[in-house]
Design a protein around this motif. Structure first.
Motif, PDB file in Angstrom:
ATOM      1  N   ASN A  93     -27.592  21.590  10.675  1.00  0.00           N
ATOM      2  CA  ASN A  93     -28.732  21.339  11.561  1.00  0.00           C
ATOM      3  C   ASN A  93     -30.048  21.327  10.790  1.00  0.00           C
ATOM      4  O   ASN A  93     -30.941  20.521  11.076  1.00  0.00           O
ATOM      5  N   HIS A  94     -30.159  22.241   9.821  1.00  0.00           N
ATOM      6  CA  HIS A  94     -31.393  22.303   9.033  1.00  0.00           C
ATOM      7  C   HIS A  94     -31.593  21.017   8.227  1.00  0.00           C
ATOM      8  O   HIS A  94     -32.705  20.457   8.190  1.00  0.00           O
ATOM      9  N   LEU A  95     -30.528  20.529   7.607  1.00  0.00           N
ATOM     10  CA  LEU A  95     -30.631  19.297   6.827  1.00  0.00           C
ATOM     11  C   LEU A  95     -30.943  18.099   7.720  1.00  0.00           C
ATOM     12  O   LEU A  95     -31.762  17.240   7.368  1.00  0.00           O
ATOM     13  N   GLN A  96     -30.312  18.031   8.880  1.00  0.00           N
ATOM     14  CA  GLN A  96     -30.567  16.917   9.796  1.00  0.00           C
ATOM     15  C   GLN A  96     -32.005  16.940  10.317  1.00  0.00           C
ATOM     16  O   GLN A  96     -32.624  15.886  10.477  1.00  0.00           O
ATOM     17  N   ASN A  97     -32.535  18.130  10.582  1.00  0.00           N
ATOM     18  CA  ASN A  97     -33.918  18.239  11.053  1.00  0.00           C
ATOM     19  C   ASN A  97     -34.924  17.942   9.944  1.00  0.00           C
ATOM     20  O   ASN A  97     -36.086  17.635  10.221  1.00  0.00           O
ATOM     21  N   SER A  98     -34.477  18.065   8.688  1.00  0.00           N
ATOM     22  CA  SER A  98     -35.375  17.837   7.548  1.00  0.00           C
ATOM     23  C   SER A  98     -35.348  16.398   7.057  1.00  0.00           C
ATOM     24  O   SER A  98     -36.012  16.080   6.061  1.00  0.00           O
ATOM     25  N   VAL A  99     -34.612  15.532   7.732  1.00  0.00           N
ATOM     26  CA  VAL A  99     -34.472  14.136   7.288  1.00  0.00           C
ATOM     27  C   VAL A  99     -35.821  13.430   7.112  1.00  0.00           C
ATOM     28  O   VAL A  99     -36.025  12.720   6.112  1.00  0.00           O
ATOM     29  N   PRO A 100     -36.796  13.587   8.039  1.00  0.00           N
ATOM     30  CA  PRO A 100     -38.069  12.878   7.846  1.00  0.00           C
ATOM     31  C   PRO A 100     -38.785  13.237   6.547  1.00  0.00           C
ATOM     32  O   PRO A 100     -39.588  12.446   6.048  1.00  0.00           O
ATOM     33  N   TYR A 101     -38.513  14.413   5.984  1.00  0.00           N
ATOM     34  CA  TYR A 101     -39.212  14.842   4.778  1.00  0.00           C
ATOM     35  C   TYR A 101     -38.527  14.356   3.509  1.00  0.00           C
ATOM     36  O   TYR A 101     -39.061  14.527   2.414  1.00  0.00           O
ATOM     37  N   PHE A 102     -37.346  13.759   3.653  1.00  0.00           N
ATOM     38  CA  PHE A 102     -36.655  13.258   2.473  1.00  0.00           C
ATOM     39  C   PHE A 102     -37.401  12.083   1.852  1.00  0.00           C
ATOM     40  O   PHE A 102     -37.208  11.790   0.674  1.00  0.00           O
ATOM     41  N   ARG A 103     -38.235  11.403   2.638  1.00  0.00           N
ATOM     42  CA  ARG A 103     -38.989  10.282   2.076  1.00  0.00           C
ATOM     43  C   ARG A 103     -39.945  10.773   0.992  1.00  0.00           C
ATOM     44  O   ARG A 103     -40.154  10.079  -0.015  1.00  0.00           O
ATOM     45  N   TYR A 104     -40.518  11.975   1.172  1.00  0.00           N
ATOM     46  CA  TYR A 104     -41.396  12.524   0.137  1.00  0.00           C
ATOM     47  C   TYR A 104     -40.589  12.870  -1.116  1.00  0.00           C
ATOM     48  O   TYR A 104     -41.057  12.659  -2.247  1.00  0.00           O
ATOM     49  N   LEU A 105     -39.394  13.414  -0.907  1.00  0.00           N
ATOM     50  CA  LEU A 105     -38.523  13.724  -2.037  1.00  0.00           C
ATOM     51  C   LEU A 105     -38.143  12.457  -2.795  1.00  0.00           C
ATOM     52  O   LEU A 105     -38.238  12.402  -4.036  1.00  0.00           O
ATOM     53  N   MET A 106     -37.735  11.423  -2.056  1.00  0.00           N
ATOM     54  CA  MET A 106     -37.328  10.171  -2.690  1.00  0.00           C
ATOM     55  C   MET A 106     -38.508   9.507  -3.392  1.00  0.00           C
ATOM     56  O   MET A 106     -38.355   8.956  -4.490  1.00  0.00           O
TER      57      MET A 106
END
Length: 456
Positions: free
Chosen positions: A419-432
């Motif tokens: 659940n934590h990873l799924q909720n953090s999906v929008p922030y992966f764009r900054y990581l990428m």
């Protein structure tokens, strides 16, 4: 024609990725992403002209984008006649007063250039003009904003075709850049960056809070388009026949008339959105091609060589008799005009003007990443950077969701980590975005398409 294998590989990869998005997601998403990439390419070319050609650091990008967006409102929206009758005269008078103040400041700055009290005179004029301007415009602004505040509450525009607003946005941005450049271009590079960022904040604040001009945070919706509306296409016989002919094999396999009509209606609705986005793509491609063509002509001209000489060594350029200040001002205006043009394009594509969406500290540096990643001083690199960065920005979230689901598929739906990873999906764009920039800066420090050194 560029004979560069890197150029061919990079743009071929982007074309393939766009097609894959269309095949595996939808053509509507692919075309929408393509249009935003094209607009981003125009923004990146504007910044590249300032930084890549002349070495000017402009962190006020969002301010000029906001000016371009405001131009779409001033040009394409119908005028609100009640608001004009209520306070139009007062706004015109205050506009003339503001123009007189600006002209007087430039006059004093020019005529008293050697007077040690010059700055005190200018400061006094500015301080006195602020309450006077408020006194002149205040009553009119209150009357205008009280006219149908829920639906209008502003003066409106000129009710002209929205394509005109793209050029008006460029002109307004160039004029603002002239004023900003006169004040800021004498500063050192780091101070210039800070000052342009602050000026951008001032411009965006004005656009957000001056409701009589832009409706502020209430937004302006239903802007005109240079392409057909989906609803009109769905009622057009030629478009329905076109969709039917394209999907004839699919429709011919259905014998039930009601099911066939239902499927055709669904195909028409879906195809209308794709057709509209495709029309935008054609227009944006023409804009990118024209700006890229003239930018390349300018870069390879004697003027372009002079600007690169000024960028590399200002003192030597001055010693050769070049007017560095004048050239810096000109190229600052030129780059800002292109950014303002892109701002008008973006609002036209969105169909609404939302001043609260202009966030200087977020999107300014995203545009700069496009220039740095693509290749400083290379127009094709700026275009490529716009495509790559915006593609990553849009597709990183869906890609992250696929990866997360792949590795957490065996976990229960109530699992905390899943659940934590799924909720953090929008922030992966900054990581990428960070990983992509680090990778390019490590292995291609001059960008994906570095600046070409032209030897005479």
């Amino acid at each position: 024609m560029i004979k560069n294998i890197d150029f061919k590989i990079c743009f071929s990869v982007m074309a393939i990725l766009t097609v894959l998005v269309g095949l595996f997601q939808s053509w509507g998403i692919a075309l929408s992403m393509l249009n935003l990439c094209l607009i981003s390419a125009v923004m990146a070319m504007g910044v590249n002209i300032q930084w890549g050609f002349a070495g000017l650091i402009n962190f006020g990008v969002m301010g000029f984008l906001a000016i371009g967006g405001l131009a779409t409102v001033l040009v394409s929206v119908p005028p609100v006649h009640e608001a004009w009758r209520a306070g139009g005269i007062g706004i015109l008078i205050s506009g003339l007063f503001l123009a007189a103040v600006v002209i007087s400041i430039f006059f004093i700055n020019k005529k008293l250039s050697k007077n040690k009290y010059k700055n005190y005179f200018i400061f006094l004029i500015i301080i006195l003009s602020i309450p006077l301007l408020k006194f002149i415009a205040g009553p009119s602004i209150s009357k205008i904003e009280s006219i149908n505040a829920a639906t209008s509450g502003f003066l409106g525009g000129a009710n002209l075709p929205i394509i005109f607003s793209w050029f008006v946005g460029a002109i307004l941005s160039a004029l603002v850049a002239f004023v900003v450049g006169k004040v800021c271009l004498g500063l050192r590079s780091d101070y210039l960056a800070i000052s342009t960022l602050l000026v951008s904040g001032i411009i965006i604040t004005i656009v957000k809070h001056e409701e009589w001009l832009s409706r502020g945070v209430k937004n302006v919706i239903g802007l005109k388009r240079p392409v057909p509306y989906e609803v009109n296409l769905q009622k057009s016989e030629w478009f329905i026949n076109l969709v039917q002919s394209i999907n004839s094999s699919k429709l011919s396999n259905i014998t039930d008339l009601e099911v066939k009509i239902s499927l055709l209606n669904q195909l028409v609705i879906t195809s209308s959105g794709v057709f509209v986005k495709l029309c935008f793509s054609l227009i944006f491609f023409v804009v990118v091609f024209v700006i890229l063509y003239f930018s390349e002509k300018a870069l390879n001209s004697p003027w372009g060589r002079m600007m690169r000489a000024i960028r590399d060594n200002e003192e030597a350029a001055r010693a050769m008799g070049k007017n560095v200040v004048k050239q810096h001002l000109f190229i600052f205006m030129l780059g800002s005009a292109i950014i303002g043009f892109a701002g008008a394009m973006l609002v036209t594509y969105d169909g609404l003007f939302t001043p609260s969406s202009y966030q200087p500290l977020r999107y300014t540096f995203l545009i700069w990443v496009m220039v740095l990643l693509g290749g400083t001083g290379n127009n094709y690199g700026a275009v490529l950077g716009g495509f790559v960065v915006w593609f990553i920005w849009i597709q990183s979230a869906p890609f992250a969701m696929v990866v997360i689901n792949l590795f957490t598929n065996h976990l229960d739906e109530s699992n905390y980590i899943k659940n934590h990873l799924q909720n953090s999906v929008p922030y992966f764009r900054y990581l990428m975005m960070g990983l992509g920039l680090l990778f390019v800066m490590r292995y291609r420090p001059k960008g994906l398409l570095p600046e070409k050194i032209i030897k005479n």
